[in-house]
Design a protein around this motif. Structure first.
Motif, PDB file in Angstrom:
ATOM      1  N   MET A   1       0.851  -1.072  -0.221  1.00  0.00           N
ATOM      2  CA  MET A   1      -0.142  -0.013   0.036  1.00  0.00           C
ATOM      3  C   MET A   1       0.901   1.123   0.095  1.00  0.00           C
ATOM      4  O   MET A   1       1.833   1.327   0.676  1.00  0.00           O
ATOM      5  N   GLU A   2       0.537   2.084  -0.855  1.00  0.00           N
ATOM      6  CA  GLU A   2       1.339   3.454  -0.794  1.00  0.00           C
ATOM      7  C   GLU A   2       1.089   4.114   0.381  1.00  0.00           C
ATOM      8  O   GLU A   2       0.184   4.041   1.051  1.00  0.00           O
ATOM      9  N   ALA A   3       2.093   5.225   0.860  1.00  0.00           N
ATOM     10  CA  ALA A   3       2.226   5.789   2.030  1.00  0.00           C
ATOM     11  C   ALA A   3       1.082   6.754   2.035  1.00  0.00           C
ATOM     12  O   ALA A   3       0.394   6.893   3.008  1.00  0.00           O
ATOM     13  N   THR A   4       0.657   7.330   0.995  1.00  0.00           N
ATOM     14  CA  THR A   4      -0.583   8.272   0.977  1.00  0.00           C
ATOM     15  C   THR A   4      -1.820   7.418   1.356  1.00  0.00           C
ATOM     16  O   THR A   4      -2.593   8.073   1.994  1.00  0.00           O
ATOM     17  N   LYS A   6      -2.194   4.738   3.007  1.00  0.00           N
ATOM     18  CA  LYS A   6      -2.075   4.434   4.411  1.00  0.00           C
ATOM     19  C   LYS A   6      -2.210   5.590   5.246  1.00  0.00           C
ATOM     20  O   LYS A   6      -3.358   5.608   6.254  1.00  0.00           O
ATOM     21  N   GLN A   7      -1.882   6.803   5.093  1.00  0.00           N
ATOM     22  CA  GLN A   7      -2.344   7.949   5.634  1.00  0.00           C
ATOM     23  C   GLN A   7      -3.653   8.286   5.765  1.00  0.00           C
ATOM     24  O   GLN A   7      -4.274   8.710   6.663  1.00  0.00           O
ATOM     25  N   LYS A   8      -4.224   8.199   4.515  1.00  0.00           N
ATOM     26  CA  LYS A   8      -5.724   8.538   4.264  1.00  0.00           C
ATOM     27  C   LYS A   8      -6.500   7.279   5.267  1.00  0.00           C
ATOM     28  O   LYS A   8      -7.567   7.773   5.914  1.00  0.00           O
ATOM     29  N   LEU A   9      -6.103   6.176   5.124  1.00  0.00           N
ATOM     30  CA  LEU A   9      -6.719   5.176   6.277  1.00  0.00           C
ATOM     31  C   LEU A   9      -6.632   5.485   7.476  1.00  0.00           C
ATOM     32  O   LEU A   9      -7.635   5.561   8.223  1.00  0.00           O
ATOM     33  N   TYR A  32      -4.178  -0.425  14.780  1.00  0.00           N
ATOM     34  CA  TYR A  32      -4.810   0.008  13.472  1.00  0.00           C
ATOM     35  C   TYR A  32      -3.754   0.095  12.456  1.00  0.00           C
ATOM     36  O   TYR A  32      -3.877  -0.372  11.120  1.00  0.00           O
ATOM     37  N   GLN A  33      -2.673   0.822  13.133  1.00  0.00           N
ATOM     38  CA  GLN A  33      -1.599   0.768  12.039  1.00  0.00           C
ATOM     39  C   GLN A  33      -0.913  -0.212  11.495  1.00  0.00           C
ATOM     40  O   GLN A  33      -0.561  -0.521  10.408  1.00  0.00           O
ATOM     41  N   ALA A  34      -0.795  -1.275  12.527  1.00  0.00           N
ATOM     42  CA  ALA A  34      -0.088  -2.576  12.093  1.00  0.00           C
ATOM     43  C   ALA A  34      -0.862  -3.145  11.214  1.00  0.00           C
ATOM     44  O   ALA A  34      -0.376  -3.868  10.178  1.00  0.00           O
TER      45      ALA A  34
END
Ligand SMILES: [Zn+2]
Ligand SMILES: [Zn+2]
Length: 147
Positions: A1-4, A6-9, A32-34
């Motif tokens: 998954m792209e960083a952006t 991930k950030q959005k999620l 959640y992050q994991a």
């Protein structure tokens, strides 16, 4: 998954927690992050193993309970009980899965045609359809080679 992505999620997660009246504790955020960082649709055990080295105070029971709470509040989804293990997914929007029956690898599949499936009458005649997702059971290339 792209960083952006991930950030959005993660920021959507924080927003949804607030609207669900769930406090965003550091522990919940870590779990959640994991889940977002692991694209394998991990089991609670796997999430626990990932976190354990850096966060030895988080117990397996906590991971189980936290993921269950997330699911109840629609923050994560549960991949249909697969091979008798719980597998969680940070994506709650409809998507489909390619599942290797040997190594139990779960790959996301987005497909507009599957999203627009004609639902059989037998499903909707007496029931209200809530959602659906399609699983394709496969033997993946890696497992084929191992033979
Ligand atoms: Zn496989
Ligand atoms: Zn998925």
């Amino acid at each position: 998954m792209e960083a952006t992505v991930k950030q959005k999620l993660v920021s959507e997660f924080i927003g949804k927690c607030r609207s669900e009246g769930l406090s965003v504790t550091p522990q919940r955020l870590l779990i959640y992050q994991a889940l977002v960082d692991d694209t394998s649709h991990p089991s609670p055990e796997k999430v626990y193993q990932t976190l354990h080295a850096d966060h030895p105070t988080i117990s397996l029971a906590t991971v189980y309970k936290t993921l269950e709470t997330f699911q109840k509040h629609g923050l994560v989804s549960l991949v249909t009980t697969l091979h008798n293990t719980l597998r969680y997914d940070p994506k709650v929007k409809r998507h489909h899965h390619i599942v290797c029956v040997k190594c139990k690898k779960v790959i996301d599949l987005e497909d507009a045609e599957l999203d627009a499936l004609k639902i059989p009458k037998a499903v909707t005649r007496e029931n209200n359809l809530i959602d659906y997702s399609v699983h394709f059971n496969v033997i993946c290339a890696e497992c084929r080679e191992k033979k």
